[in-house]
Structures are given as C-alpha cells and as structure tokens.
Scaffold this motif. Structure first.
Motif, PDB file in Angstrom:
ATOM      1  N   PHE A 216       4.609 -44.283  23.926  1.00  0.00           N
ATOM      2  CA  PHE A 216       5.688 -44.687  24.831  1.00  0.00           C
ATOM      3  C   PHE A 216       5.405 -44.252  26.271  1.00  0.00           C
ATOM      4  CE2 PHE A 216       8.182 -43.850  20.717  1.00  0.00           C
ATOM      5  CZ  PHE A 216       7.910 -45.128  20.228  1.00  0.00           C
ATOM      6  N   PHE A 236      10.290 -48.169  28.211  1.00  0.00           N
ATOM      7  CA  PHE A 236      11.443 -48.743  27.491  1.00  0.00           C
ATOM      8  C   PHE A 236      12.279 -49.633  28.425  1.00  0.00           C
ATOM      9  CE2 PHE A 236      11.545 -44.703  24.668  1.00  0.00           C
ATOM     10  CZ  PHE A 236      10.655 -45.264  23.777  1.00  0.00           C
ATOM     11  N   LYS A 270       7.325 -39.846  16.778  1.00  0.00           N
ATOM     12  CA  LYS A 270       8.230 -38.994  15.984  1.00  0.00           C
ATOM     13  C   LYS A 270       9.649 -39.175  16.489  1.00  0.00           C
ATOM     14  CE  LYS A 270       8.717 -35.316  19.064  1.00  0.00           C
ATOM     15  NZ  LYS A 270       7.514 -35.488  19.857  1.00  0.00           N
TER      16      LYS A 270
HETATM   17  P1  NAD Z   1       6.284 -39.611  20.787  1.00  0.00           P
HETATM   18  O1  NAD Z   1       5.666 -40.775  20.162  1.00  0.00           O
HETATM   19  O2  NAD Z   1       6.824 -38.576  19.895  1.00  0.00           O
HETATM   20  O3  NAD Z   1       7.415 -40.147  21.747  1.00  0.00           O
HETATM   21  C1  NAD Z   1       7.973 -39.467  22.797  1.00  0.00           C
HETATM   22  C2  NAD Z   1       9.492 -39.574  22.875  1.00  0.00           C
HETATM   23  O4  NAD Z   1      10.003 -40.823  22.430  1.00  0.00           O
HETATM   24  C3  NAD Z   1      10.181 -38.514  22.040  1.00  0.00           C
HETATM   25  O5  NAD Z   1      11.032 -37.853  22.914  1.00  0.00           O
HETATM   26  C4  NAD Z   1      10.983 -39.288  21.014  1.00  0.00           C
HETATM   27  O6  NAD Z   1      12.209 -38.669  20.751  1.00  0.00           O
HETATM   28  C5  NAD Z   1      11.191 -40.630  21.667  1.00  0.00           C
HETATM   29  N1  NAD Z   1      11.317 -41.707  20.670  1.00  0.00           N
HETATM   30  C6  NAD Z   1      10.698 -41.814  19.474  1.00  0.00           C
HETATM   31  N2  NAD Z   1      11.028 -42.973  18.851  1.00  0.00           N
HETATM   32  C7  NAD Z   1      11.873 -43.625  19.686  1.00  0.00           C
HETATM   33  C8  NAD Z   1      12.552 -44.861  19.594  1.00  0.00           C
HETATM   34  N3  NAD Z   1      12.394 -45.673  18.549  1.00  0.00           N
HETATM   35  N4  NAD Z   1      13.353 -45.228  20.623  1.00  0.00           N
HETATM   36  C9  NAD Z   1      13.503 -44.420  21.703  1.00  0.00           C
HETATM   37  N5  NAD Z   1      12.890 -43.225  21.833  1.00  0.00           N
HETATM   38  C10 NAD Z   1      12.069 -42.827  20.836  1.00  0.00           C
HETATM   39  O7  NAD Z   1       5.181 -39.006  21.810  1.00  0.00           O
HETATM   40  P2  NAD Z   1       4.120 -37.868  21.666  1.00  0.00           P
HETATM   41  O8  NAD Z   1       4.703 -36.677  20.964  1.00  0.00           O
HETATM   42  O9  NAD Z   1       3.521 -37.652  22.997  1.00  0.00           O
HETATM   43  O10 NAD Z   1       2.984 -38.507  20.772  1.00  0.00           O
HETATM   44  C11 NAD Z   1       3.106 -38.709  19.394  1.00  0.00           C
HETATM   45  C12 NAD Z   1       2.235 -37.762  18.593  1.00  0.00           C
HETATM   46  O11 NAD Z   1       0.878 -37.866  19.021  1.00  0.00           O
HETATM   47  C13 NAD Z   1       2.525 -36.264  18.771  1.00  0.00           C
HETATM   48  O12 NAD Z   1       3.621 -35.841  18.032  1.00  0.00           O
HETATM   49  C14 NAD Z   1       1.225 -35.671  18.270  1.00  0.00           C
HETATM   50  O13 NAD Z   1       1.183 -35.657  16.867  1.00  0.00           O
HETATM   51  C15 NAD Z   1       0.206 -36.646  18.825  1.00  0.00           C
HETATM   52  N6  NAD Z   1      -0.387 -36.214  20.105  1.00  0.00           N
HETATM   53  C16 NAD Z   1      -1.700 -35.873  20.124  1.00  0.00           C
HETATM   54  C17 NAD Z   1      -2.292 -35.429  21.282  1.00  0.00           C
HETATM   55  C18 NAD Z   1      -3.755 -35.075  21.292  1.00  0.00           C
HETATM   56  O14 NAD Z   1      -4.219 -34.436  22.256  1.00  0.00           O
HETATM   57  N7  NAD Z   1      -4.506 -35.457  20.295  1.00  0.00           N
HETATM   58  C19 NAD Z   1      -1.553 -35.340  22.472  1.00  0.00           C
HETATM   59  C20 NAD Z   1      -0.200 -35.726  22.449  1.00  0.00           C
HETATM   60  C21 NAD Z   1       0.359 -36.151  21.261  1.00  0.00           C
END
Ligand code: NAD
Length: 318
Positions: A216, A236, A270
């Motif tokens: 996102f 969004f 998530k």
């Molecule tokens: P995310 O996908 O969790 O989204 C960010 C935000 O969007 C959150 O605040 C969530 O509440 C909101 N959201 C989720 N679903 C929604 C919906 N349907 N409508 C509206 N809002 C919604 O972002 P993230 O945590 O940056 O990335 C996802 C996952 O990627 C992380 O949990 C982690 O496991 C992984 N990640 C990995 C690295 C890496 O370095 N490899 C870095 C960042 C994240």
C-alpha cells in the motif's frame, strides 16, 4: 488457495499475513484469527520481536486442529547481526524455539548488510544495536558465505526454502553464480510508487518468486511518522486507484494487491480488522485489464520508503 511453485519445489501461498508491527500483546490472537480466516502464510522476522507470540498463535491453531503444520507456510528472516556463518544457525535456532517449530518453510536474508554480531543474551532482537550504544559497526562477511550457511541448514532439515530480501539485481546476479541452492524468493518493497519492473522481470525469468512488501506504499510508514510517507498522497485515495476500484466493485486495497498477484507476485498485508482480513485474502478471483495496468504503471515515481540509507547512509539502493 492460489500458490506459487518455488524453485525448491515447495508451494508458497500467493497471499499471506505480514507480522511486522503486530503488537506483542495481540500477536498470538491476531495470528490465530488470521488462520481461522483462512490465512496460511505468515511472514515474520527475528527483527519484528514478536516471534514468540506469533508462535503461540500458531500453536493454539495447531493444538485445536484448525490446521496441520504442513498446511502452514511460515517465513522468517535472518537479521543483520547474524550474517557470519558461525552465527547463522544460532539465530535460526532462536527463531525455531520462539516459533515452537522444528522447521521454517522459508528463511530470508533480511538485508544485504552485515552488522557486528551481538550475543543473544546481550540483546535480542538487537535491531540497530551493534554492541556500542547508537554506533553502527559492521562485519566483513560476503553474502555468499552467509548463503552457504543457509544451504547447510536446508540440508539439515531446519529450513525448506531459502531466499533473500532487499537485494538488487546485481547482488542476485552474483548470488546465482555462487549458489548451490538457488534462491526461491526475493522479497522487495513493491507498490505503484516503486514498481522496479526491470528487477521483477529479471528475477522472475530466473525462476525466483517475488514477494511484495508494503503493497500500500506510504500507508505502513505513516504509522512511523516518516516524512517521505507524510508528504506523499496515499494510494488508497489516488484517483487512478479509486477509479479502478469503483469500476470493479473492489476496495482500493484489493486493487493494489491484485495488481501484484495477477503478475504472480505474492503479497503479505496485515490487518487486525476482520473485514479487511477477509478482503485482503480475496485478491486472486478478479482481474485488472491491460488498460488498468497501463494506468497504474504511470504512477511509478521510484519512491522507496524502506531504505537503509536512512539508518547509517548504507548505500544498498544508491
Ligand atoms: P501492510 O501491508 O501491513 O499495510 C500497511 C497498513 O495498511 C497497515 O496500517 C494496515 O492496517 C493497513 N491495511 C491493511 N489492510 C487494509 C485494507 N484492506 N484497507 C485499508 N487499510 C489496510 O504494510 P507493511 O507492514 O509495510 O508490509 C507488509 C508486510 O511485509 C510486513 O508485515 C512484513 O511482514 C513485510 N515487510 C518486509 C520488509 C522487509 O524488509 N523484508 C519490510 C517491510 C515489511
């Protein structure tokens, strides 16, 4: 459930649940509820500091017979302080004991950056701590040496598939030359503001699956009060995304996730909200048109939110 066949031969779900910033206090319940909602892939990491609670949620679901271990796909990531081959197994063992599992399905090198080792009893997870207050210290460990240590742990049965995260094309190109076991997955920041199309094209052609994180865009970094995110319009609310979502009768989040999954890129959003949990999982049963893809490709501004340059001017993406 839609899956991707990895070069290791194992199947990885195309949609999973990301465990970054999932509070320790609620993590066990969130993971358990996500399993109940149908999630099978959980993307965790040593650095997230919640593997124990994630493990508690998994254990509850396994104990209650909601799922069998082999139906779950559990990912973890080797943190930067454990790149030296002699420390890789120590770190993995801690992950396995926290998760209360005897293997992980996928273990990734989290970043191509080797911090100085910090003993687990001194600080775990160490985050940016390298044994000396706020000062960063590094180790001279070539990535291939870390990779060879991971290959041994695959042979030992503690990991099913291995991969990398935050690697650029050059690093993957080099790793492919030296690896005995090819990487199964590359996990990268990937959203319409940061599309990295050449990297995606090259990596998929090599038979390495891609997982997108932060699908996102700025959304995840707003919670961290990051200036780049605060100064960027959310996806969004973006007119292009909103128009497609209205036309298809899907939420903007679903459009953003489908934009990845339709190209066989896995996603790991998530949420703690049951409605969003369900909508994020339902992103493989409708299609964007070619024209929609073209419209979204115009949003690329090469804007990265997760960059080790911000930590200590570490130049992995310069
Ligand atoms: P995310 O996908 O969790 O989204 C960010 C935000 O969007 C959150 O605040 C969530 O509440 C909101 N959201 C989720 N679903 C929604 C919906 N349907 N409508 C509206 N809002 C919604 O972002 P993230 O945590 O940056 O990335 C996802 C996952 O990627 C992380 O949990 C982690 O496991 C992984 N990640 C990995 C690295 C890496 O370095 N490899 C870095 C960042 C994240």
């Amino acid at each position: 459930m839609a899956t991707i066949k990895l070069s290791s031969g194992h199947l990885m779900p195309l949609v999973g649940f990301g465990c970054w910033k999932v509070d320790n206090a609620t993590a066990a319940d969130q993971i358990y509820n996500a399993i109940k909602a149908g999630y099978r892939l959980f993307d965790g990491a040593e650095d997230y500091g919640n593997e124990k609670e994630v493990g508690d949620g998994i254990k509850r679901a396994l104990d209650e017979g909601l799922v069998k271990r082999e139906e779950l796909f559990i990912t973890s990531k080797l943190w930067n302080n454990y790149h030296d081959p002699k420390n890789v197994e120590t770190a993995l063992n801690r992950t396995l004991s926290d998760l209360q599992l005897d293997y992980v399905d996928l273990f990734l090198i989290h970043f191509p950056v080797a911090f100085k080792f910090v003993p687990l009893e001194e600080k775990y997870p160490p985050g940016f701590y390298c044994g000396d207050g706020d000062n960063f210290h590094y180790e001279n460990v070539p990535l291939l040496d870390t990779w060879k240590a991971l290959e041994k742990l695959v042979e030992a049965g503690k990991i099913k598939s291995i991969g990398v995260s935050n690697f650029t094309g050059g690093l993957i190109y080099d790793l492919l030359r030296g690896a005995t076991i090819k990487p199964s997955v590359l996990q990268i920041e990937h959203h319409p503001y940061l599309q990295q199309s050449k990297l995606v094209q090259f990596v998929q052609k090599q038979g390495v699956a891609i997982t997108a994180y932060s699908s996102f865009g700025p959304q995840s970094f707003l919670e961290l009060q990051q200036n780049r995110a605060l100064n960027t319009p959310t996806l969004f609310e973006h007119d292009t995304v909103k128009a497609i979502s209205t036309r298809l009768g899907k939420t903007p989040a679903q459009v953003l996730l489908r934009w990845a999954t339709q190209r066989n890129i896995a996603v790991i959003p998530k949420s703690n909200n049951p409605g969003r949990l369900a909508q994020n999982l339902a992103v493989t049963d409708f299609d964007l048109s070619e024209a929609d893809f073209e419209e979204i490709s115009k949003l690329d501004i090469n804007l990265r939110f997760n960059d080790p340059w911000d930590w200590d001017n570490i130049p992995i993406f310069v």
